[in-house]
Write an enzyme that holds these catalytic residues in place. Structure first.
Site, PDB file in Angstrom:
ATOM      1  N   GLU A 166       0.695  -1.115   0.131  1.00 30.17           N
ATOM      2  CA  GLU A 166       0.106   0.120   0.195  1.00 30.17           C
ATOM      3  C   GLU A 166       1.030   1.282   0.088  1.00 30.17           C
ATOM      4  O   GLU A 166       0.860   2.087   0.845  1.00 30.17           O
ATOM      5  CB  GLU A 166      -0.819   0.061   1.291  1.00 30.17           C
ATOM      6  N   ARG A 224       3.538   7.640   0.180  1.00 28.36           N
ATOM      7  CA  ARG A 224       4.805   8.544  -0.262  1.00 28.36           C
ATOM      8  C   ARG A 224       5.745   8.010  -1.063  1.00 28.36           C
ATOM      9  O   ARG A 224       6.415   8.886  -2.010  1.00 28.36           O
ATOM     10  CB  ARG A 224       5.169   8.845   1.194  1.00 28.36           C
ATOM     11  N   TYR A 257       5.051  18.183  11.398  1.00 27.58           N
ATOM     12  CA  TYR A 257       6.266  17.177  12.011  1.00 27.58           C
ATOM     13  C   TYR A 257       7.738  17.733  12.047  1.00 27.58           C
ATOM     14  O   TYR A 257       8.640  16.578  11.842  1.00 27.58           O
ATOM     15  CB  TYR A 257       6.274  16.177  10.738  1.00 27.58           C
ATOM     16  N   CYS A 276      -0.053  34.190   9.583  1.00 28.23           N
ATOM     17  CA  CYS A 276       0.308  34.764  11.152  1.00 28.23           C
ATOM     18  C   CYS A 276       0.419  33.556  12.170  1.00 28.23           C
ATOM     19  O   CYS A 276      -0.501  33.579  13.062  1.00 28.23           O
ATOM     20  CB  CYS A 276      -0.644  35.693  11.466  1.00 28.23           C
TER      21      CYS A 276
END
Ligand SMILES: *Cc1c(COP(=O)(O)O)cnc(C)c1O
Length: 420
Positions: free
Chosen positions: A278, A281, A321, A347
């Site tokens: 699966e 990335r 992350y 901001c």
């Protein structure tokens, strides 16, 4: 790393045959740019290693769910891994097949189960007994039998960032290893469920093969117990999670990774079972970049800032992350480099894209943020009422807009004010 799809030609970054400068001029910035060749190359590395084996590839839609990206994979014969009925709708709209789609996720609603059953998905990856109960009831109400696999938590350490590690005991995901055998017995006793497999997904951006081998060993131990209890396991789904090179990581080659796992399963006497991969990335991450323009250079006492027109709402991974993305000028400049924090206009102090980067740049220059094809656009938001970026796919010498840039009016089209 599919560096070859994004390479410098005479000092100018190109996506395949198209210069980043012309892409930015034509379509504006911030701009996501994908390479069809790079997507194809990464997917084929999996598919070629699976060819002639009992193995198949289900691309994880959540890493990049643009219809054009999914369509490139669907044309190559890919299956898909989804985590919502929205993703199922995308797969079908992109030419993918429900019967090659597995449905993962820890909190499927009854409505999502109904849609997936009606479409005829290949397997539900279930994560708890209450979820088994719900799926059994939904299937019964439709007069259907749902194919299921249990996501087992093998409790192995994938050695990755805690937010993207999913296979440890303390994670919300999966059935605890020690409860798995009993949970399989419960599944097998439910009349509208049909147990077909076992699965795991131990984390993301994993750059070693050994955690996978540990996880597979744990799963195979269970498979033998489950079959001793009289339930047949047809497939083993090893999940996704293979890492890519963002900086100096050295992930295993995709083909070597697939072959090592398949050979290991064979050697353990389980080669007759189908193996599912699966990947998310590792098939999209290095097939995309984010182009952004420098608005201002802001020298400071302690730090210099390069303020760019992309922000944390466009690419959330650094803020979320502390992830590293390589950043480089799209046109090399023969000038002195300085150290900058590359930050966006949002901001929030957490709005940064790169820290302490050595860059030879001036205001107005175009920068490329690398490895942005996975968990890039899909995690973008409208925070600060910023329209989301356009997405372009390059195919040889052609560039196609595969998602138009949002405009501000669209952003509040669904909002209303009180009548009085
Ligand atoms: C996110 C996810 C994947 C893909 O993970 P990558 O790290 O992108 O390869 C695969 N399977 C499941 C169940 C997931 O949740």
């Amino acid at each position: 790393m599919s560096q070859s799809a994004f390479a410098f030609v005479d000092g100018v970054l190109h996506a395949e045959g198209v210069s980043a400068v012309s892409l930015a001029e034509q379509f504006g910035t911030p701009l996501y740019v994908y390479s069809r060749a790079a997507l194809t190359q990464a997917y084929q590395a999996y598919a070629n290693a699976c060819a002639g084996r009992r193995a198949s590839v289900h691309v994880a839609v959540k890493a990049n769910s643009n219809l054009a990206v999914l369509n490139v994979f669907a044309r190559l014969g890919a299956g898909f891994d989804i985590v919502s009925s929205g993703e199922l709708a995308r797969v079908l709209a992109a030419g993918g097949k429900a019967e090659n789609t597995v449905f993962s996720g820890v909190g499927k609603s009854a409505g999502e189960m109904r849609e997936a059953l009606a479409a005829g998905v290949k397997c539900f990856n279930v994560e708890s007994i209450p979820e088994l109960d719900r799926l059994n009831a939904v299937a019964a109400s439709m007069g259907k039998t749902a194919p299921v696999s249990l996501r087992v938590n093998p409790d192995v350490d994938p050695k990755t960032h805690p937010y993207i590690s999913t296979g440890l005991k303390a994670n919300k995901f999966g059935v605890a290893f020690d409860d798995a055998r009993a949970t399989y017995r419960a599944a097998a006793s439910m009349p509208n469920l049909h147990v077909v497999g076992i699965d795991c997904h131990i984390g993301s951006q994993i750059t070693e093969i050994s955690p996978y081998l540990d996880a597979v060993d744990r799963l195979l131990e269970l498979v033998e117990q489950i079959e001793a209890d009289g339930t047949k396991i047809h497939h083993i789904d090893v999940g996704g999670g293979l890492g890519i090179q963002y900086d100096t990581e050295t992930p295993p080659d995709i083909g070597e990774f697939v072959k090592t796992l398949l050979d290991h399963i064979d050697a353990r006497g389980h080669g007759h079972r189908e193996v599912f991969f699966e990947p998310g990335r590792s098939v999209t991450g290095n097939a995309g970049i984010l182009l952004t323009r420098v608005e201002f250079l802001k020298p400071g006492e302690e730090k210099n800032f390069a303020i760019v027109d992309a922000a944390m709402n466009d690419l959330a991974r650094p803020a979320m992350y502390q992830a590293f993305h390589a950043i480089e000028p799209a046109v090399t400049r023969d000038a002195a480099a300085h150290v900058y924090d590359v930050v966006g206009p949002v901001c929030e102090s957490g709005d940064w894209l790169g820290r302490d980067r050595q860059l030879a740049i001036e205001a107005g220059d175009l920068l490329a943020i690398r490895s942005a094809g996975a968990y890039g656009f899909v995690m973008s938001s409208n925070y600060n009422t910023r329209p989301r970026a356009a997405e372009v796919m390059v195919d040889g010498n052609d560039a196609h807009v595969v998602r138009a840039r949002e405009n501000v009016k669209d952003l509040f089209a669904g909002e209303t004010v009180l009548p009085k």
